[in-house]
Enzyme design. Structure first.
Site, PDB file in Angstrom:
ATOM      1  N   CYS A   2       0.826  -1.193   0.000  1.00 22.81           N
ATOM      2  CA  CYS A   2       0.000   0.000   0.000  1.00 22.81           C
ATOM      3  C   CYS A   2       0.863   1.247   0.000  1.00 22.81           C
ATOM      4  O   CYS A   2       2.077   1.191   0.127  1.00 22.81           O
ATOM      5  CB  CYS A   2      -0.909   0.009   1.226  1.00 22.81           C
ATOM      6  SG  CYS A   2      -1.885  -1.510   1.404  1.00 22.81           S
ATOM      7  N   LEU A  51      -3.742  -1.786  -1.639  1.00 18.94           N
ATOM      8  CA  LEU A  51      -3.563  -2.952  -2.507  1.00 18.94           C
ATOM      9  C   LEU A  51      -3.910  -4.155  -1.645  1.00 18.94           C
ATOM     10  O   LEU A  51      -3.176  -4.508  -0.721  1.00 18.94           O
ATOM     11  CB  LEU A  51      -2.132  -3.029  -3.034  1.00 18.94           C
ATOM     12  CG  LEU A  51      -1.797  -4.151  -4.013  1.00 18.94           C
ATOM     13  CD1 LEU A  51      -2.607  -4.023  -5.285  1.00 18.94           C
ATOM     14  CD2 LEU A  51      -0.296  -4.135  -4.339  1.00 18.94           C
ATOM     15  N   LEU A  54      -5.094  -9.338   2.382  1.00 17.85           N
ATOM     16  CA  LEU A  54      -5.767 -10.005   3.491  1.00 17.85           C
ATOM     17  C   LEU A  54      -7.028  -9.221   3.852  1.00 17.85           C
ATOM     18  O   LEU A  54      -7.001  -7.985   3.893  1.00 17.85           O
ATOM     19  CB  LEU A  54      -4.847 -10.095   4.712  1.00 17.85           C
ATOM     20  CG  LEU A  54      -3.648 -11.044   4.581  1.00 17.85           C
ATOM     21  CD1 LEU A  54      -2.668 -10.807   5.706  1.00 17.85           C
ATOM     22  CD2 LEU A  54      -4.109 -12.496   4.564  1.00 17.85           C
ATOM     23  N   ASN A  76       1.758   0.029   5.734  1.00 19.34           N
ATOM     24  CA  ASN A  76       2.174  -0.529   4.453  1.00 19.34           C
ATOM     25  C   ASN A  76       3.035  -1.750   4.737  1.00 19.34           C
ATOM     26  O   ASN A  76       4.052  -1.639   5.423  1.00 19.34           O
ATOM     27  CB  ASN A  76       2.976   0.517   3.669  1.00 19.34           C
ATOM     28  CG  ASN A  76       3.646  -0.064   2.432  1.00 19.34           C
ATOM     29  OD1 ASN A  76       3.166  -1.027   1.848  1.00 19.34           O
ATOM     30  ND2 ASN A  76       4.770   0.531   2.040  1.00 19.34           N
ATOM     31  N   GLY A  77       2.628  -2.918   4.224  1.00 18.83           N
ATOM     32  CA  GLY A  77       3.456  -4.107   4.407  1.00 18.83           C
ATOM     33  C   GLY A  77       2.640  -5.340   4.711  1.00 18.83           C
ATOM     34  O   GLY A  77       1.435  -5.415   4.442  1.00 18.83           O
ATOM     35  N   GLU A  78       3.324  -6.313   5.289  1.00 16.54           N
ATOM     36  CA  GLU A  78       2.700  -7.578   5.684  1.00 16.54           C
ATOM     37  C   GLU A  78       3.294  -8.009   7.022  1.00 16.54           C
ATOM     38  O   GLU A  78       4.521  -8.003   7.189  1.00 16.54           O
ATOM     39  CB  GLU A  78       2.970  -8.680   4.643  1.00 16.54           C
ATOM     40  CG  GLU A  78       2.501  -8.367   3.234  1.00 16.54           C
ATOM     41  CD  GLU A  78       0.999  -8.458   3.058  1.00 16.54           C
ATOM     42  OE1 GLU A  78       0.329  -8.986   3.978  1.00 16.54           O
ATOM     43  OE2 GLU A  78       0.506  -7.997   2.027  1.00 16.54           O
ATOM     44  N   ILE A 292      13.632 -12.429 -16.576  1.00 14.55           N
ATOM     45  CA  ILE A 292      14.037 -11.444 -17.574  1.00 14.55           C
ATOM     46  C   ILE A 292      15.311 -11.944 -18.249  1.00 14.55           C
ATOM     47  O   ILE A 292      16.177 -12.529 -17.595  1.00 14.55           O
ATOM     48  CB  ILE A 292      14.272 -10.061 -16.928  1.00 14.55           C
ATOM     49  CG1 ILE A 292      14.483  -8.990 -17.993  1.00 14.55           C
ATOM     50  CG2 ILE A 292      15.411 -10.084 -15.958  1.00 14.55           C
ATOM     51  CD1 ILE A 292      13.195  -8.508 -18.586  1.00 14.55           C
ATOM     52  N   SER A 364      10.699 -13.128  -3.908  1.00 14.98           N
ATOM     53  CA  SER A 364      11.985 -12.768  -4.495  1.00 14.98           C
ATOM     54  C   SER A 364      13.093 -13.129  -3.513  1.00 14.98           C
ATOM     55  O   SER A 364      12.865 -13.205  -2.304  1.00 14.98           O
ATOM     56  CB  SER A 364      12.021 -11.268  -4.824  1.00 14.98           C
ATOM     57  OG  SER A 364      13.143 -10.937  -5.605  1.00 14.98           O
ATOM     58  N   GLY A 365      14.305 -13.325  -4.033  1.00  7.27           N
ATOM     59  CA  GLY A 365      15.382 -13.924  -3.244  1.00  7.27           C
ATOM     60  C   GLY A 365      16.304 -12.972  -2.531  1.00  7.27           C
ATOM     61  O   GLY A 365      17.385 -13.389  -2.082  1.00  7.27           O
TER      62      GLY A 365
END
Length: 596
Positions: A2, A51, A54, A76-78, A292, A364-365
């Site tokens: 968000c 965005l 949950l 903003n986040g998780e 990519i 992503s790593g």
């Protein structure tokens, strides 16, 4: 993921139309919903672009408040352990009205104050306005995965996910931060807490800001750290360490998969992204994968990604970069707000654009190289002993010498080094007396001289390279396309475990990322396991269009503003010095968009 913003005025009410317009500059971070809250006196406002992941219902809308409507949150986040925290808070009598992870922060703040911060596992940037205490709390996650900016602007205190939300609607730009220009040329980014603008700041990773209004409405502000990496030297057996990594990574992937929408994965064909897709599959979850490639390059990552995707039977989507994408810089400088000269910003932007066509979130790593010892400069330094580091420190203290290890790190990071020893070759002479006296100050401030050099470099990588450059790159590139990126290797319990190990436990000179490799070596093809490490950069030829650089710079703003010297530009052109030309071109594009 968000976008958020907030504003506190000392006296005059906030103009709702201007505030909402600031909020809506962040629409790309949250296209699903938008809402603002204003205090009764109109002098405090919180804004949010959503965005949804949950609790997709209206109950998950922000700004969010407690039952008494005197504590308000934008987040903003998780929070990946929100279910566990929620259960604990419910046992203490707290009542929840949504299934959102954001609500645990509100009740956690009610229960523990800022003591909620070390309990949170995840990526976050948030602001809490406590109307009872007339107090603001801003906080950012341990590693800087999510951004947060703040500053005093035309008499009001403002904060936001991106600088553009602070600048929008203001009568003029702040002054350019000249010191930050020198830092950018040294580091390829501007280290927090500074930004490219005077009086606008980045909240550093693992820090909180607390601002209280006194009886006269004057702000009293402090910024402090709530977490920092703490290396130690436990000597577990390799078998025990391998098993613990497996357990922690399994748990991290499981909690990072908590979502009400499908999650995909970036896939490069290297250890890190391949391991994540494998661990997702172990959870019974087969994601879309995205890669990519570079036109005509035999080492293009999409070729290796294809091997992994076929082996794991995962759907793979690819995009191919050509030299024409250099012009994407004109778009990127808008999304990045500040100049950032990482050479992979273009392919990262492109793969995020691709993934956003199919998923709202991806794995992503990031973080694996830092904690498992995957970078070439870590390998270069690993053979030095802790005794050698102590001797280096003594020479600094007793003889005034510069640190050998800081110098090694600065050289590894440079990609076209510009520092106090050579910057006068490139900058206009009117800028010489404005340069910072210590170009490498940020590395020096974050170097731990009494640690084993490998451990010291791990900590610098986490704070400097990853925290300021890599995570900024991935956040802006992904959020430009309303795509959330989750980074399971940055579960803080996994990071803390890796930092607790003696180098002999987790590092092998001839075996890249030993503890990670041991957990995937029977699950991935040999061609991937034995592949030499390769950064996400593409071939050098992709960045070597010297004529293109010359066209951007010869009569550009940097020349006109007497920042770049004509002689310095010609020197770089004559020497085909594409890395330094890249730095100045990124800065030129930024100046064209924002400074003008």
């Amino acid at each position: 993921m968000c976008g958020l913003n907030g504003q506190i005025n000392r006296r005059a009410p906030i103009d709702p139309a201007v505030f909402d317009a600031k909020r809506d500059t962040l629409r790309h971070r949250g296209p699903d919903d938008a809402f603002s809250w204003f205090s009764d006196n109109g002098r405090v406002a919180l804004g949010f672009r959503r965005l949804s992941f949950l609790d997709l219902s209206p109950a998950g809308r922000q700004p969010m408040c407690n039952e008494n409507r005197d504590i308000w949150l934008v987040f903003n986040g998780e929070i990946y352990n929100y279910l566990e925290i929620k259960s604990e808070l419910q046992q203490k009598g707290h009542q929840f009205s949504s299934g959102s992870d954001a609500e645990v922060i509100i009740h956690g703040y009610e229960q523990w104050g800022r003591g909620v911060l070390p309990r949170l596992k995840g990526m976050f940037a948030f602001g809490i306005w406590d109307d009872r205490q007339q107090q603001l709390l801003l906080a950012r996650d341990r590693f800087g995965i999510k951004p947060l900016y703040y500053g005093s602007i035309n008499g009001s205190f403002q904060f936001a996910s991106e600088i553009k939300a602070l600048l929008y609607g203001e009568p003029g730009r702040p002054a350019l931060n000249v010191k930050a220009l020198g830092d950018y040329l040294t580091y390829r980014y501007i280290p927090s807490p500074d930004t490219i603008w005077e009086n606008i700041f980045k909240l550093p990773p693992a820090h909180y800001l607390e601002m209280r209004l006194d009886g006269a409405g004057n702000p009293e502000t402090r910024v402090e750290a709530y977490w920092s990496p703490r290396p130690s030297y436990d000597r577990l057996s390799p078998e025990a360490a391998i098993a613990q990594v497996d357990m922690l990574l399994t748990q991290s992937v499981k909690t990072h998969l908590r979502s009400d929408v499908p999650i995909g994965a970036f896939l490069s064909g290297g250890y890190d992204s391949s391991a994540l897709v494998d661990y997702m599959k172990r959870q019974g979850y087969l994601p879309n994968t995205f890669s990519i490639g570079f036109e005509g390059w035999e080492h293009s990552e999409h070729l290796y990604a294809g091997i992994v995707a076929e082996h794991l039977q995962a759907p793979l989507y690819t995009a191919i970069a050509t030299k024409g994408e250099l012009d994407l810089l004109d778009t990127l400088v808008y999304h990045y707000d500040e100049p950032i000269a990482d050479i992979s910003i273009i392919p990262t932007f492109m793969v995020s654009q691709l993934a956003a066509q199919y998923n709202k979130a991806v794995f992503s790593g990031e973080g694996a190289d830092e904690i498992f010892g995957g970078y070439w400069w870590q390998k270069d330094i690993a053979h030095y002993s802790q005794r050698r580091a102590v001797w280096d420190w003594l020479q600094q203290k007793l003889l005034g010498k510069s640190s050998f290890f800081v110098e090694k790190y600065a050289e590894a990071m440079a990609m076209g080094r510009i520092d106090e020893n050579n910057i006068r070759r490139y900058l206009h002479q009117d800028r010489w007396n404005q340069l910072p006296p210590r170009s490498d100050w940020f590395y020096e401030d974050n170097y731990r001289p009494l640690e084993h050099p490998l451990k010291a470099f791990q900590c610098m990588d986490i704070r400097c390279f990853m925290g300021e450059l890599v995570l900024t790159k991935i956040d802006r590139a992904s959020m430009a396309h309303s795509l959330e990126v989750r980074v399971p290797f940055l579960d803080h319990e996994l990071v803390e475990f890796m930092l607790s190990l003696a180098p002999k436990v987790f590092y092998r000179h001839n075996e890249t990322k030993f503890l990670l490799k041991k957990n995937i070596e029977k699950r991935l093809p040999d061609s991937i396991l034995h592949r030499p490490k390769q950064g996400f950069v593409g071939p050098d030829s992709y960045y070597m269009d010297i004529a293109w650089y010359a066209r951007q710079l010869r009569e550009g703003i940097l020349i006109q503003q007497k920042i770049l010297g004509r002689e310095g530009l010609q020197l770089m052109i004559d020497e085909q010095d594409h890395w330094r030309l890249w730095k100045f071109t990124v800065l030129e594009k930024w100046m064209q968009h924002w400074y003008e």
